[in-house]
Design a protein around this motif. Structure first.
Motif, PDB file in Angstrom:
ATOM      1  N   HIS A 210       0.865  -1.185   0.000  1.00 22.41           N
ATOM      2  CA  HIS A 210       0.000   0.000   0.000  1.00 22.41           C
ATOM      3  C   HIS A 210       0.897   1.230   0.000  1.00 22.41           C
ATOM      4  CE1 HIS A 210      -3.096   2.405   2.695  1.00 22.41           C
ATOM      5  NE2 HIS A 210      -2.751   3.061   1.604  1.00 22.41           N
ATOM      6  N   LEU A 211       0.704   2.084  -0.990  1.00 26.08           N
ATOM      7  CA  LEU A 211       1.525   3.292  -1.120  1.00 26.08           C
ATOM      8  C   LEU A 211       0.693   4.517  -0.770  1.00 26.08           C
ATOM      9  CD1 LEU A 211       3.299   2.482  -4.492  1.00 26.08           C
ATOM     10  CD2 LEU A 211       4.346   2.436  -2.213  1.00 26.08           C
ATOM     11  N   HIS A 212       1.068   5.184   0.296  1.00 31.43           N
ATOM     12  CA  HIS A 212       0.423   6.444   0.666  1.00 31.43           C
ATOM     13  C   HIS A 212       1.135   7.554  -0.106  1.00 31.43           C
ATOM     14  CE1 HIS A 212      -1.947   9.124   3.140  1.00 31.43           C
ATOM     15  NE2 HIS A 212      -0.864   9.812   3.440  1.00 31.43           N
ATOM     16  N   LEU A 213       0.542   7.949  -1.244  1.00 36.58           N
ATOM     17  CA  LEU A 213       1.232   8.787  -2.225  1.00 36.58           C
ATOM     18  C   LEU A 213       1.042  10.273  -2.016  1.00 36.58           C
ATOM     19  CD1 LEU A 213       0.352   6.724  -5.435  1.00 36.58           C
ATOM     20  CD2 LEU A 213       2.608   6.917  -4.364  1.00 36.58           C
ATOM     21  N   THR A 214       0.031  10.674  -1.271  1.00 35.68           N
ATOM     22  CA  THR A 214      -0.270  12.101  -1.137  1.00 35.68           C
ATOM     23  C   THR A 214      -0.674  12.433   0.282  1.00 35.68           C
ATOM     24  OG1 THR A 214      -2.655  11.909  -1.660  1.00 35.68           O
ATOM     25  CG2 THR A 214      -1.120  12.086  -3.523  1.00 35.68           C
TER      26      THR A 214
END
Length: 530
Positions: A210-214
């Motif tokens: 899971h990538l928390h991009l913002t």
């Protein structure tokens, strides 16, 4: 309350394991060591982590040496060939052996076999059999073969040739979703740094990144229709550093790299809060039409998209559309937590529109469990980040959503938030959810964790790593390891395997492997490392 909470999503696999499954490896049935012996005395089949459904040592083993080859069978399955090539690469590094990959199913060596009738394997399980003439890895799918290969790696010496002990492992995961999250928004991390984490996770059968991009502090992915998001919004981070962002090609490269290791990527664009980086980039996203200043602190809950503007929904549709096109996995994560500056009615209306945008682009919604207070779309997955002190009505709302058919990902902050300090001496990290020592992170049962939520409603577990205080690879690894290995076991192994004493010994037995990979891990005092 403070901080961020988010999660990932994953592959839907069909390999549920009965709670009554035999797990001899976890309880040391093949372990001849005397009581109280150190981890070095554990027999190889007793060291496997996560603990398999069953593992039995029997008879002579296979001598892994200069003549060893990987055999990918007689089919034309290119994916199986790729699994074999990757396994051979993983075996070459530590051993220094050539380990060529060859076609054909017969002969000595490491044999990869697809058999759709493999009993109990589901979509990710496998069977490993070792004897004098070789090691046979059998699975219904290439994903199962990959996981079998990771178990094989643990049965070999950390370096050099050796012997794969004779025996059999039969295995399949408890939960479909076994995830870890990296927050690249608070502090920026490069694609190469995240690839390293993918390798570390995949060898322990974690299948989702899971990538928390913002977030308020930075926007980390280029969006063609809104270029200033990355070009300007990506130029900051906590503490005032330079930040950074990934191009679309870099993101595609990471997604492909993870996919080769059977790790699905779940990207998150947090909304309607946690959006200051976007509001600093585009004034039109603010109700007053004025751009915000870039933010480098760690407070939460102060920002909100303008719910009443139609331009806001054009923004989320275009951003999510580009993200969906880049992401082959089934999920898009839309955040939804800590929207303290968005009135409840506005929040519900906004999340309705955001969920419609996700569905329009062919994906399934994941959101933080606050979505339960609004109108979760059919099939939406909720990620729970509450903790022991979370109010009963909030937990009840989540249980009601689960009862209504919304699968849950469990990420309890006082168990699985990897940014929580181990104890008062831990230098990086936070402690708003309390200290989370290694035993606490492991010693709980996801199947019975939330009152009123049966195990059948749990999609899986995920360990988020927020980066307000974490800016370097060594710090990231120190906070993740060894706790993320507990996450791997909670997600994969049958409930009968969950035993702290047995687990701590198997965890300690991973130390030489972690050392050989130069992983900067925390030597927890309650683990018998020596």
């Amino acid at each position: 309350m403070r901080v961020p909470r988010r999660a990932l999503a994953a592959l839907l696999v069909l390999a549920a394991v009965p709670a009554t499954a035999s797990c001899t490896a976890a309880h040391g049935a093949d372990d001849p060591r005397p009581a109280g012996a150190g981890p070095a005395a554990l027999a190889p089949y007793g060291r496997i982590l996560p603990a398999p459904v069953s593992a039995h040592a029997a008879g002579p083993g296979y001598a892994f040496g200069p003549g060893t080859v990987v055999r990918t069978g007689t089919t034309d399955d290119e994916e199986v060939r790729k699994v074999g090539e990757l396994l051979a690469e993983q075996l070459r590094g530590p051993s220094g052996l050539p380990v060529p990959v060859v076609d054909g199913a017969e002969g000595d060596g490491i044999r990869l076999r697809i058999d759709e009738g493999t009993e109990g394997a589901g979509a990710e399980g496998y069977r490993l059999e070792s004897g004098p003439d070789g090691v046979t890895l059998t699975a219904r799918t290439p994903a199962g073969l990959f996981h079998a290969g990771q178990t094989l790696r643990q049965l070999l010496p950390v370096s050099g040739p050796g012997t794969v002990p004779g025996g059999t492992v039969t295995d399949a995961p408890r939960f479909a979703y076994r995830g870890a999250m990296v927050d690249v928004a608070r502090h920026f991390f490069t694609v190469e740094q995240v690839k390293r984490y993918v390798d570390q996770l995949a060898q322990y059968k974690v299948n989702t990144l899971h990538l928390h991009l913002t977030d308020d502090q930075g926007w980390r992915l280029a969006i063609d229709s809104w270029p200033k998001l990355a070009q300007y919004g990506g130029g900051s981070e906590v503490g005032g550093g330079p930040g950074g962002y990934w191009t679309k090609d870099q993101y595609r490269d990471l997604v492909a790299y993870a996919g080769e290791r059977y790790v699905d990527v779940v990207p998150e664009i947090d909304m309607p809060g946690h959006v200051n980086a976007a509001q600093a980039s585009y004034a039109e996203l603010n109700c007053d039409g004025k751009a915000r200043e870039r933010y480098t602190g760690i407070k939460v809950g102060f920002s909100s998209l303008c719910v009443g503007k139609e331009r806001t929904y054009e923004f989320i549709d275009q951003v999510l559309g580009e993200l969906a096109e880049l992401t082959p996995g089934p999920y898009l994560h839309i955040g939804g937590d800590e929207a303290h500056s968005t009135p409840a009615a506005d929040y519900a209306a906004f999340m309705d529109r955001a969920q419609e945008a996700v569905a329009k682009h062919g994906k399934t919604v994941i959101a933080w469990h606050q979505l339960a207070t609004a109108h979760p779309a059919p099939g939406a997955v909720l990620q729970y980040w509450g903790h022991d002190r979370t109010a009963a009505p909030e937990k009840a709302a989540v249980a009601a959503a689960a009862k209504a058919g919304h699968p849950l990902i469990l990420s309890p902050a006082d168990r699985l938030y990897l940014d929580m300090k181990y104890d008062a001496t831990t230098k990086p990290g936070l402690a708003w959810a309390g200290f989370v020592p290694v035993r606490r992170a492991y010693d709980w049962d996801p199947g019975t964790y939330l009152a009123g939520v049966p195990e059948s409603e749990i999609l899986g577990v995920e360990a988020p790593l927020w980066t307000e205080t974490i800016a370097t690879r060594p710090d990231l690894e120190y906070m993740a390891f060894p706790r993320v290995l507990g996450l791997a076991e909670l997600g994969w192994s049958p409930p009968a395997a969950r035993d702290w004493t047995a687990y701590s010994r198997r965890l300690a037995a991973q130390a030489p492997r972690l050392d050989s990979q130069d992983v900067n891990y925390h030597r927890a005092p309650d683990v018998p490392w020596r």
